[in-house]
Enzyme design. Structure first.
Site, PDB file in Angstrom:
ATOM      1  N   TYR A 233      19.340  34.294   0.272  1.00 45.73           N
ATOM      2  CA  TYR A 233      20.366  33.278   0.482  1.00 45.73           C
ATOM      3  C   TYR A 233      19.884  31.913   0.013  1.00 45.73           C
ATOM      4  CZ  TYR A 233      17.908  31.270   4.549  1.00 45.73           C
ATOM      5  OH  TYR A 233      16.990  30.640   5.357  1.00 45.73           O
TER       6      TYR A 233
ATOM      7  N   ARG B  49      16.011  28.933  -7.640  1.00 42.14           N
ATOM      8  CA  ARG B  49      15.248  29.608  -6.578  1.00 42.14           C
ATOM      9  C   ARG B  49      15.925  30.917  -6.182  1.00 42.14           C
ATOM     10  NH1 ARG B  49      13.932  26.490  -1.067  1.00 42.14           N
ATOM     11  NH2 ARG B  49      16.162  26.803  -0.788  1.00 42.14           N
TER      12      ARG B  49
ATOM     13  N   ARG C  16      23.282  54.766   4.137  1.00 45.43           N
ATOM     14  CA  ARG C  16      22.041  54.203   4.682  1.00 45.43           C
ATOM     15  C   ARG C  16      20.823  55.054   4.330  1.00 45.43           C
ATOM     16  NH1 ARG C  16      18.646  53.755   8.995  1.00 45.43           N
ATOM     17  NH2 ARG C  16      18.116  51.629   9.581  1.00 45.43           N
TER      18      ARG C  16
ATOM     19  N   LYS D  69      13.287  33.648  -0.169  1.00 45.28           N
ATOM     20  CA  LYS D  69      14.263  33.163   0.819  1.00 45.28           C
ATOM     21  C   LYS D  69      15.178  34.320   1.217  1.00 45.28           C
ATOM     22  CE  LYS D  69      17.074  29.043   1.709  1.00 45.28           C
ATOM     23  NZ  LYS D  69      16.458  28.625   2.962  1.00 45.28           N
TER      24      LYS D  69
ATOM     25  N   GLU E 112       4.770  26.011   8.219  1.00 46.72           N
ATOM     26  CA  GLU E 112       6.036  25.302   7.994  1.00 46.72           C
ATOM     27  C   GLU E 112       6.904  25.463   9.237  1.00 46.72           C
ATOM     28  OE1 GLU E 112       8.463  27.151   4.918  1.00 46.72           O
ATOM     29  OE2 GLU E 112       7.740  29.126   5.504  1.00 46.72           O
TER      30      GLU E 112
ATOM     31  N   LEU F 109       7.829  28.654   2.217  1.00 45.51           N
ATOM     32  CA  LEU F 109       8.915  28.635   1.228  1.00 45.51           C
ATOM     33  C   LEU F 109       8.807  27.322   0.450  1.00 45.51           C
ATOM     34  CD1 LEU F 109      11.667  29.969   0.314  1.00 45.51           C
ATOM     35  CD2 LEU F 109      12.742  28.285   1.807  1.00 45.51           C
TER      36      LEU F 109
HETATM   37  N1  PLP Z   1      11.095  26.663   5.055  1.00 43.69           N
HETATM   38  C1  PLP Z   1      11.939  27.540   5.619  1.00 43.69           C
HETATM   39  C2  PLP Z   1      11.366  28.705   6.378  1.00 43.69           C
HETATM   40  C3  PLP Z   1      13.320  27.379   5.501  1.00 43.69           C
HETATM   41  O1  PLP Z   1      14.156  28.269   6.072  1.00 43.69           O
HETATM   42  C4  PLP Z   1      13.827  26.246   4.815  1.00 43.69           C
HETATM   43  C5  PLP Z   1      15.269  26.029   4.692  1.00 43.69           C
HETATM   44  O2  PLP Z   1      16.082  26.769   5.174  1.00 43.69           O
HETATM   45  C6  PLP Z   1      12.915  25.349   4.252  1.00 43.69           C
HETATM   46  C7  PLP Z   1      11.556  25.581   4.380  1.00 43.69           C
HETATM   47  C8  PLP Z   1      13.403  24.135   3.508  1.00 43.69           C
HETATM   48  O3  PLP Z   1      13.937  24.493   2.257  1.00 43.69           O
HETATM   49  P1  PLP Z   1      15.032  23.579   1.541  1.00 43.69           P
HETATM   50  O4  PLP Z   1      14.426  22.221   1.415  1.00 43.69           O
HETATM   51  O5  PLP Z   1      15.222  24.240   0.222  1.00 43.69           O
HETATM   52  O6  PLP Z   1      16.248  23.597   2.408  1.00 43.69           O
END
Ligand code: PLP
Length: 285
Positions: free
Chosen positions: A33, A52, A100, A149, A182, A207
């Site tokens: 997503y 991305r 499934r 993501k 993070e 991420l």
């Molecule tokens: N890290 C994680 C785990 C996230 O879920 C997100 C955003 O949803 C981010 C970092 C920040 O990413 P972005 O700046 O692209 O929204």
């Protein structure tokens, strides 16, 4: 006004928009997503978000069922139909519908695409930023491909809920060496006593946030010293400032970590300036 969702080629009222129960996103969280900020009716950093998305899809060997330009049209049409001027657009692509089975379905299985959008009040986000937010730290119990993501977000959901139950708005994950990775839905930053801006390198257990990437340009332009390295929780407690970044929160001051005040317990000047300057460096289209 009823909200409208795009689902596999059709725009439907949200309450009637459905995916098949055998969609692999529903069965296995087998999908990816993006969340993109919408500001003044424009998508912020669409190009970077779609790049991305392509990377995430490639890592999971899911194909994109339409060209990126068509996807851009769908994103805009969803914004228009929902009359979103300021808010977010959500885009999800899953491996599609199949009987499934853990193994991938046959190559002719069409990935599913869902797009939703919603308005957010910029003033209420601004109000939160004026005071800053609380963060709690928790062990990072996620898999080692958090660079993708994916919609597989259960550890993030549980961490956010723990934060909320402790009166905080975000949880910062900590690796087994005591270093912050993070946030549950954001990237983590500190400003040291020497004024250096520190954030974890994007190739190590996080991420690569789009907001993070854009902010690196703002940091350079402000001639701040950047250190891309992991920092410990102890270092964060002793920092002059702390903040987090994400598409929906931009640059959000963190004023307490584990109930300990950071600096003087109020948003600091570096964070405030970066928040103010961010959109000068973001792409609007
Ligand atoms: N890290 C994680 C785990 C996230 O879920 C997100 C955003 O949803 C981010 C970092 C920040 O990413 P972005 O700046 O692209 O929204």
């Amino acid at each position: 006004m009823a909200r409208i969702a795009y689902v596999n080629g059709r725009y439907r009222p949200l309450g009637e928009a459905c995916v098949n129960v055998e969609d692999r996103g529903y069965q296995f969280a087998d999908g990816v997503y993006e969340v993109c900020e919408v500001r003044g009716g424009h998508l912020v950093d669409e190009r970077r978000h779609l790049q991305r998305l392509l990377r995430s899809l490639g890592e999971l060997k899911i194909s994109l069922p339409m060209p990126l330009t068509a996807l851009g049209v769908v994103l805009r049409e969803t914004l228009t139909r929902n009359r979103v001027q300021d808010g977010i657009v959500y885009l999800q692509v899953t491996r599609g519908v199949a009987r499934r089975d853990f193994a991938f379905p046959t190559a002719d299985t069409r990935p599913s695409v869902v797009v939703t959008a919603r308005s957010l009040d910029p003033a209420s986000n601004e109000k939160i930023a004026v005071n800053g937010i609380d963060v709690v730290t928790l062990p990072d119990n996620r898999w080692d491909r958090v660079d993708i993501k994916t919609v597989s977000l259960l550890p993030n959901v549980l961490a956010k809920q723990t934060a909320r139950e402790q009166g905080a708005r975000e949880a910062w994950f900590v690796d087994c060496e005591g270093r912050v990775t993070e946030g549950s839905s954001s990237n983590a930053w500190i400003v040291t006593r020497e004024g250096k801006v520190v954030t974890r390198p994007a190739d190590q257990g996080i991420l690569r946030g789009i907001t993070r990437t854009v902010l690196l340009d703002a940091i350079k332009a402000q001639k701040l010293t950047l250190e891309e390295r992991a920092f410990t929780v102890q270092e964060a407690y002793a920092a002059r400032e702390a903040f987090l970044t994400s598409a929906s929160q931009i640059v959000m001051p963190v004023v307490r970590i584990d109930a300990k005040p950071i600096g003087n317990g109020a948003p600091g000047p570096v964070t405030t300036a970066l928040r103010r300057e961010f959109h000068r460096f973001a792409e609007r289209c």
